[in-house]
Design a protein around this motif. Structure first.
Motif, PDB file in Angstrom:
ATOM      1  N   ILE A   1     -14.724  13.185  20.185  1.00 57.28           N
ATOM      2  CA  ILE A   1     -14.031  12.055  19.545  1.00 57.28           C
ATOM      3  C   ILE A   1     -14.658  11.762  18.183  1.00 57.28           C
ATOM      4  O   ILE A   1     -13.950  11.554  17.188  1.00 57.28           O
ATOM      5  N   GLN A   2     -15.991  11.763  18.132  1.00 59.90           N
ATOM      6  CA  GLN A   2     -16.686  11.547  16.855  1.00 59.90           C
ATOM      7  C   GLN A   2     -16.310  12.631  15.842  1.00 59.90           C
ATOM      8  O   GLN A   2     -16.114  12.346  14.654  1.00 59.90           O
ATOM      9  N   LEU A   3     -16.211  13.868  16.333  1.00 62.82           N
ATOM     10  CA  LEU A   3     -15.861  14.989  15.474  1.00 62.82           C
ATOM     11  C   LEU A   3     -14.450  14.812  14.900  1.00 62.82           C
ATOM     12  O   LEU A   3     -14.223  15.030  13.710  1.00 62.82           O
ATOM     13  N   ILE A   4     -13.514  14.387  15.733  1.00 65.67           N
ATOM     14  CA  ILE A   4     -12.147  14.136  15.257  1.00 65.67           C
ATOM     15  C   ILE A   4     -12.159  13.096  14.140  1.00 65.67           C
ATOM     16  O   ILE A   4     -11.539  13.292  13.083  1.00 65.67           O
ATOM     17  N   LYS A   5     -12.863  12.002  14.369  1.00 72.05           N
ATOM     18  CA  LYS A   5     -12.933  10.946  13.360  1.00 72.05           C
ATOM     19  C   LYS A   5     -13.525  11.463  12.060  1.00 72.05           C
ATOM     20  O   LYS A   5     -13.066  11.129  10.960  1.00 72.05           O
ATOM     21  N   GLU A   6     -14.540  12.308  12.163  1.00 70.58           N
ATOM     22  CA  GLU A   6     -15.191  12.858  10.976  1.00 70.58           C
ATOM     23  C   GLU A   6     -14.249  13.814  10.231  1.00 70.58           C
ATOM     24  O   GLU A   6     -14.179  13.795   9.005  1.00 70.58           O
ATOM     25  N   VAL A   7     -13.522  14.633  10.966  1.00 72.54           N
ATOM     26  CA  VAL A   7     -12.555  15.536  10.341  1.00 72.54           C
ATOM     27  C   VAL A   7     -11.482  14.730   9.611  1.00 72.54           C
ATOM     28  O   VAL A   7     -11.139  15.036   8.459  1.00 72.54           O
ATOM     29  N   TYR A   8     -10.978  13.697  10.251  1.00 70.76           N
ATOM     30  CA  TYR A   8      -9.957  12.866   9.597  1.00 70.76           C
ATOM     31  C   TYR A   8     -10.524  12.176   8.347  1.00 70.76           C
ATOM     32  O   TYR A   8      -9.857  12.097   7.319  1.00 70.76           O
ATOM     33  N   ARG A   9     -11.762  11.712   8.431  1.00 72.39           N
ATOM     34  CA  ARG A   9     -12.388  11.056   7.279  1.00 72.39           C
ATOM     35  C   ARG A   9     -12.528  12.031   6.111  1.00 72.39           C
ATOM     36  O   ARG A   9     -12.152  11.727   4.985  1.00 72.39           O
TER      37      ARG A   9
ATOM     38  N   THR B   1     -10.964  14.912   5.562  1.00 70.15           N
ATOM     39  CA  THR B   1      -9.710  15.462   5.041  1.00 70.15           C
ATOM     40  C   THR B   1      -8.864  14.426   4.298  1.00 70.15           C
ATOM     41  O   THR B   1      -7.930  14.806   3.589  1.00 70.15           O
ATOM     42  N   ASP B   2      -9.190  13.149   4.422  1.00 62.77           N
ATOM     43  CA  ASP B   2      -8.480  12.120   3.655  1.00 62.77           C
ATOM     44  C   ASP B   2      -8.586  12.343   2.151  1.00 62.77           C
ATOM     45  O   ASP B   2      -7.691  11.954   1.399  1.00 62.77           O
ATOM     46  N   SER B   3      -9.667  12.979   1.716  1.00 60.71           N
ATOM     47  CA  SER B   3      -9.878  13.178   0.279  1.00 60.71           C
ATOM     48  C   SER B   3      -9.386  14.535  -0.223  1.00 60.71           C
ATOM     49  O   SER B   3      -9.533  14.847  -1.400  1.00 60.71           O
ATOM     50  N   PHE B   4      -8.804  15.350   0.654  1.00 57.50           N
ATOM     51  CA  PHE B   4      -8.300  16.658   0.229  1.00 57.50           C
ATOM     52  C   PHE B   4      -7.091  16.476  -0.691  1.00 57.50           C
ATOM     53  O   PHE B   4      -6.395  15.462  -0.615  1.00 57.50           O
ATOM     54  N   PRO B   5      -6.827  17.465  -1.535  1.00 58.73           N
ATOM     55  CA  PRO B   5      -5.639  17.390  -2.398  1.00 58.73           C
ATOM     56  C   PRO B   5      -4.363  17.231  -1.560  1.00 58.73           C
ATOM     57  O   PRO B   5      -4.258  17.800  -0.464  1.00 58.73           O
ATOM     58  N   SER B   6      -3.416  16.490  -2.086  1.00 53.94           N
ATOM     59  CA  SER B   6      -2.175  16.227  -1.342  1.00 53.94           C
ATOM     60  C   SER B   6      -1.417  17.509  -1.005  1.00 53.94           C
ATOM     61  O   SER B   6      -0.739  17.577   0.021  1.00 53.94           O
TER      62      SER B   6
ATOM     63  N   PHE C   1      -0.153  20.005   4.485  1.00 55.91           N
ATOM     64  CA  PHE C   1       0.417  20.886   5.508  1.00 55.91           C
ATOM     65  C   PHE C   1      -0.343  22.201   5.626  1.00 55.91           C
ATOM     66  O   PHE C   1       0.069  23.085   6.368  1.00 55.91           O
ATOM     67  N   GLY C   2      -1.470  22.304   4.925  1.00 57.54           N
ATOM     68  CA  GLY C   2      -2.314  23.496   4.978  1.00 57.54           C
ATOM     69  C   GLY C   2      -3.601  23.192   5.727  1.00 57.54           C
ATOM     70  O   GLY C   2      -3.602  22.964   6.931  1.00 57.54           O
ATOM     71  N   LEU C   3      -4.701  23.171   4.971  1.00 57.66           N
ATOM     72  CA  LEU C   3      -6.010  22.962   5.582  1.00 57.66           C
ATOM     73  C   LEU C   3      -6.135  21.625   6.316  1.00 57.66           C
ATOM     74  O   LEU C   3      -6.756  21.557   7.374  1.00 57.66           O
ATOM     75  N   VAL C   4      -5.556  20.570   5.785  1.00 55.01           N
ATOM     76  CA  VAL C   4      -5.661  19.255   6.436  1.00 55.01           C
ATOM     77  C   VAL C   4      -5.043  19.319   7.826  1.00 55.01           C
ATOM     78  O   VAL C   4      -5.659  18.922   8.820  1.00 55.01           O
ATOM     79  N   SER C   5      -3.848  19.848   7.911  1.00 55.29           N
ATOM     80  CA  SER C   5      -3.162  19.949   9.197  1.00 55.29           C
ATOM     81  C   SER C   5      -3.928  20.857  10.164  1.00 55.29           C
ATOM     82  O   SER C   5      -4.114  20.517  11.334  1.00 55.29           O
ATOM     83  N   GLN C   6      -4.383  22.004   9.665  1.00 56.25           N
ATOM     84  CA  GLN C   6      -5.133  22.944  10.512  1.00 56.25           C
ATOM     85  C   GLN C   6      -6.416  22.323  11.057  1.00 56.25           C
ATOM     86  O   GLN C   6      -6.718  22.437  12.247  1.00 56.25           O
ATOM     87  N   LEU C   7      -7.180  21.681  10.176  1.00 53.55           N
ATOM     88  CA  LEU C   7      -8.438  21.065  10.594  1.00 53.55           C
ATOM     89  C   LEU C   7      -8.204  19.952  11.614  1.00 53.55           C
ATOM     90  O   LEU C   7      -8.909  19.856  12.620  1.00 53.55           O
ATOM     91  N   ARG C   8      -7.229  19.130  11.370  1.00 52.32           N
ATOM     92  CA  ARG C   8      -6.956  18.012  12.280  1.00 52.32           C
ATOM     93  C   ARG C   8      -6.462  18.511  13.634  1.00 52.32           C
ATOM     94  O   ARG C   8      -6.894  18.016  14.671  1.00 52.32           O
TER      95      ARG C   8
ATOM     96  N   GLY D   1     -13.885  23.926  -3.279  1.00 50.25           N
ATOM     97  CA  GLY D   1     -14.348  22.727  -3.957  1.00 50.25           C
ATOM     98  C   GLY D   1     -13.694  21.425  -3.489  1.00 50.25           C
ATOM     99  O   GLY D   1     -13.777  20.415  -4.174  1.00 50.25           O
ATOM    100  N   PHE D   2     -13.061  21.461  -2.322  1.00 49.35           N
ATOM    101  CA  PHE D   2     -12.426  20.245  -1.799  1.00 49.35           C
ATOM    102  C   PHE D   2     -13.455  19.256  -1.254  1.00 49.35           C
ATOM    103  O   PHE D   2     -13.196  18.054  -1.201  1.00 49.35           O
ATOM    104  N   ILE D   3     -14.609  19.781  -0.837  1.00 48.99           N
ATOM    105  CA  ILE D   3     -15.682  18.960  -0.275  1.00 48.99           C
ATOM    106  C   ILE D   3     -17.026  19.547  -0.702  1.00 48.99           C
ATOM    107  O   ILE D   3     -17.096  20.680  -1.152  1.00 48.99           O
ATOM    108  N   SER D   4     -18.071  18.740  -0.515  1.00 51.80           N
ATOM    109  CA  SER D   4     -19.431  19.210  -0.820  1.00 51.80           C
ATOM    110  C   SER D   4     -20.207  19.384   0.483  1.00 51.80           C
ATOM    111  O   SER D   4     -19.832  18.841   1.517  1.00 51.80           O
TER     112      SER D   4
END
Length: 117
Positions: A16-24, A26-31, A35-42, A89-92
């Protein structure tokens, strides 16, 4: 909601913590990645606890083990997608420190469950 034993597992809580962290994260990923990496990761993060839940509902050790293996595969999928996100370069690395800890903790717990149940 059902009051089932798998919800009391440490790996469930970490998932559950991991899900929350992934959502947090991916909120900053490019729009355009919605439907790409954000969707896959979530989806991969949700898959982890979904398969733990389904595995715990199974009767045989073989069936349980199979669902734990699928959960582990989802962890590896997230790891690969985070590596891609870093390269693009979407995240550090600093941003994914907590996620890395959770991935490693969940992987270790699921690996142990695969051999003990």
């Amino acid at each position: 909601m059902l009051d089932l034993s798998h919800k009391k597992m440490i790996v469930w809580d970490k998932g559950i913590q991991l899900i929350k962290e992934v959502y947090r994260i991916t909120d900053s990923f490019p729009s355009e990645e919605k439907f790409g990496l954000v969707s896959q990761l979530r989806r991969a993060s949700v898959s982890i606890i979904s398969n733990i839940s389904e595995g715990e509902a199974r009767k045989t050790k073989k069936e349980k083990r199979r669902f734990y293996e699928i959960s582990c595969a989802s962890l590896v999928e997230i790891d690969a997608q985070i590596e891609i996100s870093l390269e693009l370069g979407f995240i550090s690395k600093k941003e994914v420190r907590k996620l890395s800890e959770l991935l490693n903790e969940c992987f270790a717990m699921l690996s142990k469950l695969k051999t003990s149940r």
